[in-house]
Enzyme design. Structure first.
Site, PDB file in Angstrom:
ATOM      1  N   ASN A 216     -10.060  24.621  22.223  1.00 38.34           N
ATOM      2  CA  ASN A 216      -9.203  23.893  21.064  1.00 38.34           C
ATOM      3  C   ASN A 216      -9.463  22.682  21.875  1.00 38.34           C
ATOM      4  OD1 ASN A 216      -7.226  22.919  19.608  1.00 38.34           O
ATOM      5  ND2 ASN A 216      -5.916  23.785  19.725  1.00 38.34           N
TER       6      ASN A 216
ATOM      7  N   ALA B 263      -7.813  16.579  18.013  1.00 37.96           N
ATOM      8  CA  ALA B 263      -8.070  15.826  17.397  1.00 37.96           C
ATOM      9  C   ALA B 263      -9.838  15.043  17.810  1.00 37.96           C
ATOM     10  CB  ALA B 263      -7.142  14.600  17.698  1.00 37.96           C
TER      11      ALA B 263
ATOM     12  N   ARG C  14      -4.538  21.683   5.896  1.00 39.85           N
ATOM     13  CA  ARG C  14      -3.982  20.177   6.488  1.00 39.85           C
ATOM     14  C   ARG C  14      -4.275  19.372   6.094  1.00 39.85           C
ATOM     15  NH1 ARG C  14      -2.205  20.431  12.775  1.00 39.85           N
ATOM     16  NH2 ARG C  14      -1.330  18.627  11.917  1.00 39.85           N
TER      17      ARG C  14
ATOM     18  N   GLU D 293     -14.150  28.502  18.914  1.00 40.06           N
ATOM     19  CA  GLU D 293     -13.198  27.311  18.365  1.00 40.06           C
ATOM     20  C   GLU D 293     -12.030  27.626  18.126  1.00 40.06           C
ATOM     21  OE1 GLU D 293     -14.893  24.986  15.169  1.00 40.06           O
ATOM     22  OE2 GLU D 293     -12.636  24.473  15.164  1.00 40.06           O
TER      23      GLU D 293
ATOM     24  N   SER E  50      -2.929  25.518  14.725  1.00 43.34           N
ATOM     25  CA  SER E  50      -2.402  25.549  12.939  1.00 43.34           C
ATOM     26  C   SER E  50      -3.841  25.251  12.245  1.00 43.34           C
ATOM     27  CB  SER E  50      -2.113  24.038  12.785  1.00 43.34           C
ATOM     28  OG  SER E  50      -3.549  22.990  12.834  1.00 43.34           O
TER      29      SER E  50
ATOM     30  N   HIS F 179      -8.272  26.985  16.791  1.00 43.91           N
ATOM     31  CA  HIS F 179      -6.778  25.746  16.755  1.00 43.91           C
ATOM     32  C   HIS F 179      -5.593  26.806  16.178  1.00 43.91           C
ATOM     33  CE1 HIS F 179      -9.909  22.387  15.966  1.00 43.91           C
ATOM     34  NE2 HIS F 179     -10.280  23.500  15.273  1.00 43.91           N
TER      35      HIS F 179
ATOM     36  N   HIS G 131     -12.108  17.044  15.553  1.00 45.39           N
ATOM     37  CA  HIS G 131     -13.031  16.127  13.585  1.00 45.39           C
ATOM     38  C   HIS G 131     -13.714  14.871  14.506  1.00 45.39           C
ATOM     39  CE1 HIS G 131      -9.658  19.235  12.855  1.00 45.39           C
ATOM     40  NE2 HIS G 131      -9.375  18.784  13.241  1.00 45.39           N
TER      41      HIS G 131
ATOM     42  N   ARG H 231       7.042  19.221  20.667  1.00 38.92           N
ATOM     43  CA  ARG H 231       7.659  17.872  19.434  1.00 38.92           C
ATOM     44  C   ARG H 231       6.302  19.076  18.583  1.00 38.92           C
ATOM     45  NH1 ARG H 231       6.157  12.441  20.217  1.00 38.92           N
ATOM     46  NH2 ARG H 231       6.947  12.830  17.261  1.00 38.92           N
TER      47      ARG H 231
ATOM     48  N   PRO I 103      -6.859  16.586  24.211  1.00 46.03           N
ATOM     49  CA  PRO I 103      -6.088  15.457  23.918  1.00 46.03           C
ATOM     50  C   PRO I 103      -4.806  15.832  23.515  1.00 46.03           C
ATOM     51  CG  PRO I 103      -7.625  14.503  22.216  1.00 46.03           C
ATOM     52  CD  PRO I 103      -8.293  16.437  23.192  1.00 46.03           C
ATOM     53  N   ASN I 104      -3.127  15.405  23.633  1.00 48.52           N
ATOM     54  CA  ASN I 104      -2.430  15.352  23.508  1.00 48.52           C
ATOM     55  C   ASN I 104      -1.488  17.021  23.729  1.00 48.52           C
ATOM     56  OD1 ASN I 104      -1.491  13.671  22.743  1.00 48.52           O
ATOM     57  ND2 ASN I 104      -2.659  13.044  20.522  1.00 48.52           N
TER      58      ASN I 104
ATOM     59  N   ARG J  82      -8.838  16.855   8.445  1.00 47.48           N
ATOM     60  CA  ARG J  82      -8.866  17.554   9.475  1.00 47.48           C
ATOM     61  C   ARG J  82     -10.016  19.353   9.092  1.00 47.48           C
ATOM     62  NH1 ARG J  82      -4.489  16.900  13.235  1.00 47.48           N
ATOM     63  NH2 ARG J  82      -3.361  15.452  12.116  1.00 47.48           N
TER      64      ARG J  82
ATOM     65  N   TYR K 299       3.118  23.345  15.598  1.00 50.34           N
ATOM     66  CA  TYR K 299       2.814  24.150  16.653  1.00 50.34           C
ATOM     67  C   TYR K 299       3.534  24.983  17.378  1.00 50.34           C
ATOM     68  CZ  TYR K 299      -0.597  20.223  16.203  1.00 50.34           C
ATOM     69  OH  TYR K 299      -1.181  19.381  15.530  1.00 50.34           O
TER      70      TYR K 299
ATOM     71  N   ASP L 199     -22.630  18.090  21.782  1.00 53.48           N
ATOM     72  CA  ASP L 199     -24.134  17.903  21.929  1.00 53.48           C
ATOM     73  C   ASP L 199     -23.814  18.976  23.456  1.00 53.48           C
ATOM     74  OD1 ASP L 199     -25.193  16.974  20.071  1.00 53.48           O
ATOM     75  OD2 ASP L 199     -25.159  14.869  21.451  1.00 53.48           O
TER      76      ASP L 199
HETATM   77  O1  CA2 Z   1      -4.471  23.305  15.810  1.00 54.67           O
HETATM   78  C1  CA2 Z   1      -4.626  23.246  16.279  1.00 54.67           C
HETATM   79  O2  CA2 Z   1      -5.014  23.772  17.473  1.00 54.67           O
HETATM   80  C2  CA2 Z   1      -4.644  21.858  16.683  1.00 54.67           C
HETATM   81  O3  CA2 Z   1      -6.610  21.369  16.934  1.00 54.67           O
HETATM   82  C3  CA2 Z   1      -4.105  20.814  17.389  1.00 54.67           C
HETATM   83  C4  CA2 Z   1      -5.057  19.701  16.906  1.00 54.67           C
HETATM   84  C5  CA2 Z   1      -4.977  18.472  15.899  1.00 54.67           C
HETATM   85  O4  CA2 Z   1      -5.863  17.176  15.925  1.00 54.67           O
HETATM   86  C6  CA2 Z   1      -5.933  19.237  15.723  1.00 54.67           C
HETATM   87  O5  CA2 Z   1      -6.728  19.260  14.030  1.00 54.67           O
HETATM   88  C7  CA2 Z   1      -5.640  21.046  15.732  1.00 54.67           C
HETATM   89  C8  CA2 Z   1      -3.873  18.464  17.875  1.00 54.67           C
HETATM   90  C9  CA2 Z   1      -3.449  18.824  19.376  1.00 54.67           C
HETATM   91  C10 CA2 Z   1      -1.759  18.098  19.618  1.00 54.67           C
HETATM   92  O6  CA2 Z   1      -0.930  18.734  19.905  1.00 54.67           O
HETATM   93  C11 CA2 Z   1       0.690  18.333  19.803  1.00 54.67           C
HETATM   94  C12 CA2 Z   1       1.813  19.129  20.646  1.00 54.67           C
HETATM   95  C13 CA2 Z   1       2.494  19.458  20.155  1.00 54.67           C
HETATM   96  C14 CA2 Z   1       3.640  17.754  20.121  1.00 54.67           C
HETATM   97  C15 CA2 Z   1       2.393  16.850  19.382  1.00 54.67           C
HETATM   98  C16 CA2 Z   1       0.951  17.630  19.128  1.00 54.67           C
END
Ligand code: CA2
Length: 149
Positions: free
Chosen positions: A75, A78, A108, A99, A103, A101, A81, A19, A11-12, A112, A24, A88
């Site tokens: 990846n 969220a 953080r 896996e 960041s 990520h 977590h 953003r 997601p996202n 996370r 990121y 599963d």
């Molecule tokens: O660091 C990563 O790749 C994460 O998987 C990114 C997730 C975060 O929930 C993990 O803890 C770490 C969030 C992805 C959301 O991506 C966005 C990218 C640009 C703007 C807003 C959100």
């Protein structure tokens, strides 16, 4: 031709480059796809690159990867977590999974620091921005090459 390496995004991540560039970076998800594909091709692999905001769809894709993919990088965003369902699904695959990520999740917020899905993966790569994806694909390709002998 070997089966592709699946690269799944949660997601996202479709918002990448639009953003939170301080966290990121500036690359879009299409650029991540291109860079990952280029790295995989050096090893003779194609990438199947997907993103979904829906947990169930990601579970479906992991199940598909059991027979359609050589390996999987994920990846889960969220869902990393929170999702026992994705854990599963990964545990039910025999293909190697990494896996990813962008960041460094350990620098953080506390929530996370725990990943449900690490237990089903051969390794975790975090903290290198877009390069985390390239490193994951590189590690998977080398693992597959070693298994081939
Ligand atoms: O660091 C990563 O790749 C994460 O998987 C990114 C997730 C975060 O929930 C993990 O803890 C770490 C969030 C992805 C959301 O991506 C966005 C990218 C640009 C703007 C807003 C959100």
């Amino acid at each position: 031709m070997p089966k592709p390496i699946y690269v799944l995004n949660g997601p996202n991540l479709n918002l990448l480059g639009q953003r939170e560039p301080d966290v990121y970076g500036h690359a879009t998800l299409d650029e991540v796809h291109e860079r990952t594909q280029a790295r995989a091709r050096k090893h003779g692999f194609e990438i199947e690159f997907r993103q979904s905001n829906n947990e169930g769809e990601i579970v479906d894709w992991i199940q598909e990867a059991r027979t359609a993919a050589s390996a999987l990088a994920i990846n889960a965003g969220a869902y990393t977590h929170t999702s026992v369902a994705i854990l599963d699904a990964l545990l039910a695959t025999d293909i190697p999974c990494v896996e990813v990520h962008m960041s460094n999740i350990f620098q953080r917020e506390e929530f996370r620091h725990h990943s449900y899905i690490s237990a089903a993966c051969i390794g975790v790569i975090c903290g290198f921005g877009v390069k985390s994806y390239e490193l994951a694909v590189e590690a998977l390709a080398e693992r597959l090459e070693a298994a081939e002998g």
